[in-house]
Scaffold this motif. Structure first.
Motif, PDB file in Angstrom:
ATOM      1  N   MET A  39       0.829  -1.208   0.000  1.00  0.00           N
ATOM      2  CA  MET A  39       0.000   0.000   0.000  1.00  0.00           C
ATOM      3  C   MET A  39       0.869   1.266   0.000  1.00  0.00           C
ATOM      4  N   ILE A  40       1.910   1.246   0.830  1.00  0.00           N
ATOM      5  CA  ILE A  40       2.813   2.395   0.913  1.00  0.00           C
ATOM      6  C   ILE A  40       3.538   2.593  -0.414  1.00  0.00           C
ATOM      7  N   GLU A  41       3.930   1.472  -1.050  1.00  0.00           N
ATOM      8  CA  GLU A  41       4.619   1.560  -2.339  1.00  0.00           C
ATOM      9  C   GLU A  41       3.707   2.166  -3.403  1.00  0.00           C
ATOM     10  N   LEU A  42       2.433   1.771  -3.387  1.00  0.00           N
ATOM     11  CA  LEU A  42       1.478   2.322  -4.348  1.00  0.00           C
ATOM     12  C   LEU A  42       1.250   3.812  -4.101  1.00  0.00           C
ATOM     13  N   LEU A  43       1.252   4.201  -2.825  1.00  0.00           N
ATOM     14  CA  LEU A  43       1.089   5.617  -2.477  1.00  0.00           C
ATOM     15  C   LEU A  43       2.277   6.429  -2.993  1.00  0.00           C
ATOM     16  N   LYS A  44       3.480   5.875  -2.818  1.00  0.00           N
ATOM     17  CA  LYS A  44       4.675   6.545  -3.332  1.00  0.00           C
ATOM     18  C   LYS A  44       4.602   6.657  -4.854  1.00  0.00           C
ATOM     19  N   TYR A  45       4.157   5.574  -5.494  1.00  0.00           N
ATOM     20  CA  TYR A  45       4.022   5.546  -6.949  1.00  0.00           C
ATOM     21  C   TYR A  45       3.032   6.616  -7.414  1.00  0.00           C
ATOM     22  N   PHE A  46       1.931   6.736  -6.664  1.00  0.00           N
ATOM     23  CA  PHE A  46       0.914   7.738  -6.980  1.00  0.00           C
ATOM     24  C   PHE A  46       1.487   9.156  -6.873  1.00  0.00           C
ATOM     25  N   VAL A  47       2.236   9.419  -5.804  1.00  0.00           N
ATOM     26  CA  VAL A  47       2.821  10.751  -5.591  1.00  0.00           C
ATOM     27  C   VAL A  47       3.796  11.095  -6.711  1.00  0.00           C
ATOM     28  N   ILE A  48       4.619  10.115  -7.099  1.00  0.00           N
ATOM     29  CA  ILE A  48       5.589  10.332  -8.186  1.00  0.00           C
ATOM     30  C   ILE A  48       4.861  10.642  -9.494  1.00  0.00           C
ATOM     31  N   LEU A  49       3.833   9.828  -9.795  1.00  0.00           N
ATOM     32  CA  LEU A  49       3.074  10.023 -11.024  1.00  0.00           C
ATOM     33  C   LEU A  49       2.358  11.366 -11.025  1.00  0.00           C
ATOM     34  N   TYR A  50       1.701  11.680  -9.906  1.00  0.00           N
ATOM     35  CA  TYR A  50       0.956  12.935  -9.830  1.00  0.00           C
ATOM     36  C   TYR A  50       1.901  14.136  -9.965  1.00  0.00           C
ATOM     37  N   GLY A  51       3.022  14.073  -9.261  1.00  0.00           N
ATOM     38  CA  GLY A  51       3.988  15.169  -9.333  1.00  0.00           C
ATOM     39  C   GLY A  51       4.519  15.359 -10.750  1.00  0.00           C
ATOM     40  N   GLY A  52       4.820  14.242 -11.404  1.00  0.00           N
ATOM     41  CA  GLY A  52       5.327  14.320 -12.774  1.00  0.00           C
ATOM     42  C   GLY A  52       4.295  14.877 -13.733  1.00  0.00           C
ATOM     43  N   LEU A  53       3.053  14.393 -13.632  1.00  0.00           N
ATOM     44  CA  LEU A  53       1.997  14.877 -14.513  1.00  0.00           C
ATOM     45  C   LEU A  53       1.652  16.337 -14.241  1.00  0.00           C
ATOM     46  N   PHE A  54       1.738  16.740 -12.963  1.00  0.00           N
ATOM     47  CA  PHE A  54       1.472  18.145 -12.632  1.00  0.00           C
ATOM     48  C   PHE A  54       2.506  19.052 -13.298  1.00  0.00           C
ATOM     49  N   ALA A  55       3.766  18.610 -13.269  1.00  0.00           N
ATOM     50  CA  ALA A  55       4.826  19.406 -13.904  1.00  0.00           C
ATOM     51  C   ALA A  55       4.633  19.464 -15.415  1.00  0.00           C
ATOM     52  N   ILE A  56       4.205  18.363 -16.021  1.00  0.00           N
ATOM     53  CA  ILE A  56       4.048  18.307 -17.476  1.00  0.00           C
ATOM     54  C   ILE A  56       2.814  19.097 -17.928  1.00  0.00           C
ATOM     55  N   THR A  57       1.683  18.855 -17.269  1.00  0.00           N
ATOM     56  CA  THR A  57       0.458  19.553 -17.677  1.00  0.00           C
ATOM     57  C   THR A  57       0.501  21.025 -17.291  1.00  0.00           C
ATOM     58  N   ASN A  58       1.148  21.347 -16.162  1.00  0.00           N
ATOM     59  CA  ASN A  58       1.343  22.726 -15.712  1.00  0.00           C
ATOM     60  C   ASN A  58       0.057  23.557 -15.795  1.00  0.00           C
ATOM     61  N   PRO A  59      -0.993  23.181 -15.055  1.00  0.00           N
ATOM     62  CA  PRO A  59      -2.258  23.919 -15.135  1.00  0.00           C
ATOM     63  C   PRO A  59      -2.141  25.383 -14.708  1.00  0.00           C
ATOM     64  N   VAL A  60      -1.220  25.688 -13.789  1.00  0.00           N
ATOM     65  CA  VAL A  60      -1.036  27.082 -13.364  1.00  0.00           C
ATOM     66  C   VAL A  60      -0.517  27.915 -14.528  1.00  0.00           C
ATOM     67  N   GLY A  61       0.393  27.346 -15.310  1.00  0.00           N
ATOM     68  CA  GLY A  61       0.916  28.047 -16.475  1.00  0.00           C
ATOM     69  C   GLY A  61      -0.141  28.282 -17.538  1.00  0.00           C
ATOM     70  N   ALA A  62      -1.233  27.479 -17.491  1.00  0.00           N
ATOM     71  CA  ALA A  62      -2.311  27.633 -18.473  1.00  0.00           C
ATOM     72  C   ALA A  62      -3.291  28.734 -18.088  1.00  0.00           C
ATOM     73  N   VAL A  63      -3.162  29.278 -16.874  1.00  0.00           N
ATOM     74  CA  VAL A  63      -4.100  30.305 -16.384  1.00  0.00           C
ATOM     75  C   VAL A  63      -4.180  31.520 -17.305  1.00  0.00           C
ATOM     76  N   PRO A  64      -3.042  32.119 -17.735  1.00  0.00           N
ATOM     77  CA  PRO A  64      -3.135  33.287 -18.625  1.00  0.00           C
ATOM     78  C   PRO A  64      -3.868  32.990 -19.925  1.00  0.00           C
ATOM     79  N   VAL A  65      -3.638  31.796 -20.496  1.00  0.00           N
ATOM     80  CA  VAL A  65      -4.315  31.424 -21.735  1.00  0.00           C
ATOM     81  C   VAL A  65      -5.813  31.243 -21.474  1.00  0.00           C
ATOM     82  N   PHE A  66      -6.149  30.603 -20.356  1.00  0.00           N
ATOM     83  CA  PHE A  66      -7.554  30.394 -19.984  1.00  0.00           C
ATOM     84  C   PHE A  66      -8.277  31.728 -19.848  1.00  0.00           C
ATOM     85  N   LEU A  67      -7.652  32.672 -19.148  1.00  0.00           N
ATOM     86  CA  LEU A  67      -8.259  33.991 -18.972  1.00  0.00           C
ATOM     87  C   LEU A  67      -8.329  34.750 -20.292  1.00  0.00           C
ATOM     88  N   GLY A  68      -7.338  34.517 -21.156  1.00  0.00           N
ATOM     89  CA  GLY A  68      -7.317  35.206 -22.441  1.00  0.00           C
ATOM     90  C   GLY A  68      -8.445  34.785 -23.359  1.00  0.00           C
TER      91      GLY A  68
END
Length: 213
Positions: free
Chosen positions: A1-30
């Motif tokens: 369970m702990i290993e899966l949680l670590k795997y989830f955190v790694i995946l989420y962190g990586g996808l957050f960096a790639i998708t970068n939703p905060v960086g999309a804010v100016p385009v969204f508002l535009g």
């Protein structure tokens, strides 16, 4: 369970960096500058759903794509790492990657009258947030997941990213007010730095697998 949680955190962190939703804010508002709050919220919801559907679809059919084109996971990892590295270089300069969306595309949507569905799907969901980098990453992680719980963890991380995208876009005005243009660029650079290390590691893993090192 702990290993899966670590795997989830790694995946989420990586996808957050790639998708970068905060960086999309100016385009969204535009592209939503002349819309009401309820319409912006609806676009945010549809964008998040499209992101999840797109990434889950490619995560599930990734292995079939490898088989159809006769490509190995390791070769795809090397190619994906190079793609992510190029994206990371753009992000380190404080700008959105041209691999995701070009200036001409954003200007096109500023000038034309489009429906809420069109704005939500293109350019926001595809290719701005769930672009080639994110698609490549979920395909590789799913293909390398050896057990059903690991594959389910990949899907769960995609769901979490979809929720994050919705929350960020719904809070776009507040984020821009709090961070400002400079703050968003700084955060984009930070995500670019994380993405650089991910890209290099992906290339290293691909080379190791390809040459049996």
């Amino acid at each position: 369970m702990i290993e899966l949680l670590k795997y989830f955190v790694i995946l989420y962190g990586g996808l957050f960096a790639i998708t970068n939703p905060v960086g999309a804010v100016p385009v969204f508002l535009g592209v939503t500058h002349d819309l009401s709050w309820s319409e912006r919220r609806e676009i945010a919801r549809k964008t998040a759903i499209t992101v999840v559907v797109t990434l889950v679809t490619f995560a599930l059919i990734g292995q079939w794509i490898f088989w159809f084109f006769g490509s190995s996971i390791d070769a795809f990892a090397i190619a994906g790492g190079i793609l992510l590295f190029r994206m990371a270089m753009d992000m380190l300069s404080g700008s959105l990657s041209s691999i995701k969306i070009s200036r001409e595309e954003t200007e096109e949507f500023d000038e034309e009258v489009v429906t809420l569905e069109e704005v939500a799907i293109i350019p926001l969901a595809i290719p701005l947030i769930s672009g080639p980098g994110a698609i490549t990453t979920v395909m590789i992680y799913t293909a390398k997941s050896v057990s059903l719980p690991e594959k389910a963890t990949v899907i769960a991380s995609i769901m979490a990213i979809g929720l994050t995208v919705w929350l960020v876009l719904c809070s776009a005005n507040r984020i821009k007010t709090k961070l400002g243009r400079v703050g968003i660029k700084v955060m984009t650079r930070m995500m670019g730095l994380i993405l650089t290390s991910m890209a290099v590691q992906m290339i290293i893993n691909g080379i190791k697998g390809a040459f049996g090192l």
